[in-house]
Design a protein around this motif. Sequence first.
Motif, PDB file in Angstrom:
ATOM      1  N   LEU A 124       0.836  -1.208   0.000  1.00  0.00           N
ATOM      2  CA  LEU A 124       0.000   0.000   0.000  1.00  0.00           C
ATOM      3  C   LEU A 124       0.869   1.255   0.000  1.00  0.00           C
ATOM      4  N   LEU A 125       1.936   1.226   0.805  1.00  0.00           N
ATOM      5  CA  LEU A 125       2.820   2.400   0.848  1.00  0.00           C
ATOM      6  C   LEU A 125       3.475   2.621  -0.519  1.00  0.00           C
ATOM      7  N   GLU A 126       3.845   1.526  -1.168  1.00  0.00           N
ATOM      8  CA  GLU A 126       4.446   1.669  -2.506  1.00  0.00           C
ATOM      9  C   GLU A 126       3.456   2.221  -3.527  1.00  0.00           C
ATOM     10  N   MET A 127       2.168   1.971  -3.294  1.00  0.00           N
ATOM     11  CA  MET A 127       1.157   2.535  -4.213  1.00  0.00           C
ATOM     12  C   MET A 127       1.035   4.045  -4.023  1.00  0.00           C
ATOM     13  N   GLY A 128       1.571   4.559  -2.901  1.00  0.00           N
ATOM     14  CA  GLY A 128       1.532   6.005  -2.677  1.00  0.00           C
ATOM     15  C   GLY A 128       0.572   6.460  -1.595  1.00  0.00           C
ATOM     16  N   VAL A 129       0.082   5.518  -0.758  1.00  0.00           N
ATOM     17  CA  VAL A 129      -0.795   5.970   0.324  1.00  0.00           C
ATOM     18  C   VAL A 129       0.039   6.761   1.345  1.00  0.00           C
ATOM     19  N   PHE A 130      -0.586   7.780   1.947  1.00  0.00           N
ATOM     20  CA  PHE A 130       0.180   8.599   2.903  1.00  0.00           C
ATOM     21  C   PHE A 130       0.176   7.974   4.286  1.00  0.00           C
ATOM     22  N   GLU A 131      -0.765   7.051   4.521  1.00  0.00           N
ATOM     23  CA  GLU A 131      -0.932   6.488   5.867  1.00  0.00           C
ATOM     24  C   GLU A 131      -1.623   5.139   5.736  1.00  0.00           C
ATOM     25  N   VAL A 132      -1.196   4.207   6.569  1.00  0.00           N
ATOM     26  CA  VAL A 132      -1.860   2.898   6.599  1.00  0.00           C
ATOM     27  C   VAL A 132      -2.495   2.717   7.974  1.00  0.00           C
ATOM     28  N   SER A 133      -3.786   2.431   7.963  1.00  0.00           N
ATOM     29  CA  SER A 133      -4.494   2.191   9.217  1.00  0.00           C
ATOM     30  C   SER A 133      -4.533   0.686   9.465  1.00  0.00           C
ATOM     31  N   LEU A 134      -4.035   0.292  10.630  1.00  0.00           N
ATOM     32  CA  LEU A 134      -3.896  -1.135  10.940  1.00  0.00           C
ATOM     33  C   LEU A 134      -5.125  -1.580  11.730  1.00  0.00           C
ATOM     34  N   GLY A 135      -5.896  -2.482  11.137  1.00  0.00           N
ATOM     35  CA  GLY A 135      -7.204  -2.801  11.697  1.00  0.00           C
ATOM     36  C   GLY A 135      -7.238  -4.040  12.571  1.00  0.00           C
ATOM     37  N   ASP A 136      -7.796  -3.850  13.781  1.00  0.00           N
ATOM     38  CA  ASP A 136      -8.181  -5.004  14.590  1.00  0.00           C
ATOM     39  C   ASP A 136      -9.669  -5.213  14.314  1.00  0.00           C
ATOM     40  N   THR A 137      -9.938  -5.788  13.158  1.00  0.00           N
ATOM     41  CA  THR A 137     -11.277  -5.893  12.582  1.00  0.00           C
ATOM     42  C   THR A 137     -12.280  -6.537  13.529  1.00  0.00           C
ATOM     43  N   ILE A 138     -11.840  -7.567  14.254  1.00  0.00           N
ATOM     44  CA  ILE A 138     -12.789  -8.299  15.106  1.00  0.00           C
ATOM     45  C   ILE A 138     -12.497  -8.080  16.593  1.00  0.00           C
ATOM     46  N   GLY A 139     -11.662  -7.070  16.896  1.00  0.00           N
ATOM     47  CA  GLY A 139     -11.454  -6.706  18.293  1.00  0.00           C
ATOM     48  C   GLY A 139     -10.914  -7.831  19.162  1.00  0.00           C
ATOM     49  N   VAL A 140      -9.861  -8.486  18.673  1.00  0.00           N
ATOM     50  CA  VAL A 140      -9.246  -9.557  19.469  1.00  0.00           C
ATOM     51  C   VAL A 140      -7.921  -9.151  20.106  1.00  0.00           C
ATOM     52  N   ALA A 141      -7.376  -8.018  19.699  1.00  0.00           N
ATOM     53  CA  ALA A 141      -6.018  -7.660  20.149  1.00  0.00           C
ATOM     54  C   ALA A 141      -5.985  -7.323  21.635  1.00  0.00           C
TER      55      ALA A 141
END
Length: 309
Positions: A162-179
């Motif tokens: 994603l960063l190589e595609m040129g996004v300025f920021e990557v949001s890291l998701g705990d999609t199912i709230g297990v962390a």
Amino acid sequence: MKIQIVEVGPRDGLQNEKEMVSTSAKIQLIDKLAAAGLKRVEATSFVNPRWIPQLADAEEVLKGIKRQNEVTYSALVPNLRGMERARESGLTEVALFMSASETHNLKNINKSIEDTFPVLRQVAREALALGMRVRGYVSTVFGCPYEGNVPIDNSRRVTNELLEMGVFEVSLGDTIGVATPKQVREVMEKLVKDTASDRLAGHFHDTRGTGLANVLAALDTGIRTFDSSIGGLGGCPYAPGAAGNISTEDLVYMLNGMEYETGVDLNLLQDAGAFIQQELGRELPSKVLKAHLAAQSASSSHSNQEDGA
Ligand code: HMG
Ligand code: MG
């Protein structure tokens, strides 16, 4: 120290509501969130409306809001069709999304991880050529509803692409709230080392009550951008059992109390939470909103008693 909050309630929250929320209520909600001082609002999604009928009115919502100059409004875009719709709606930011785990990616966007890269790369190229900012999401970083544990190398690979595609920021998701905070610290530390803390954000769902603790762990690793949702609305329709995002009211209350600068007016934010709770006709998970409404109703019944005395 400044913290950026990305309000995702109108998108991540409302995409998961069983009852359709009216376009007018969505517009009012977004305007209230901006008025409360939120500078980044994810307003809707330009996904296939057959997949997410709740957000099929994306164009009307973006047409109806009173855009504030200092606020960036964004929307999820999965492909070039979505990109076309975002462009016509006059957005200046779009967000790409995919998963670190194969099965969730397939269920959510109907493609393998490998087949998703070229699609998103095209979207990013087009958005950047139009002068837009492009955000990226990686889902299931901390666990997948179908595969369980997700190796960090999967998240690293998708983040780097994603960063190589040129996004300025990557949001890291705990999609199912297990962390849990230990895992957040370990994963974030590694990813921050690869990239930089100001290119990453934390996106925590609060399914198991660890959401705010996870924010604190991420803060320790240098992360300064967090996604949250008004009232704690939210979930992911393709992640069974996923509950809402951490609530914006709870996040702002905690961060303000810790003397971080959020730029958000908690009173106006609570008004926005009360508004959408009323529209949905059910109690929302935000603890700060519950406390606020309980205090309001206690003080109004007290003043009624005094009036009657
Ligand atoms: P598909 O069905 O494989 O797409 O869906 P397709 O390219 O084969 O097209 C099928 C039909 O859909 C065509 O129409 C297209 O024109 C139309 P037909 O020819 O049959 O009449 N179509 C569209 N229409 C409008 N806008 C579009 C669009 N794209 C295709 N953009 C697709 C593939 C990716 C589109 C689909 O799977 C999809 O929309 N998925 C979205 C699922 C979603 O929104 N999930 C929730 C968001 S992600 C999330 O919540 C996680 C996050 O919060 C982070 C976290 O918590 O981890 C971000
Ligand atoms: Mg989410």
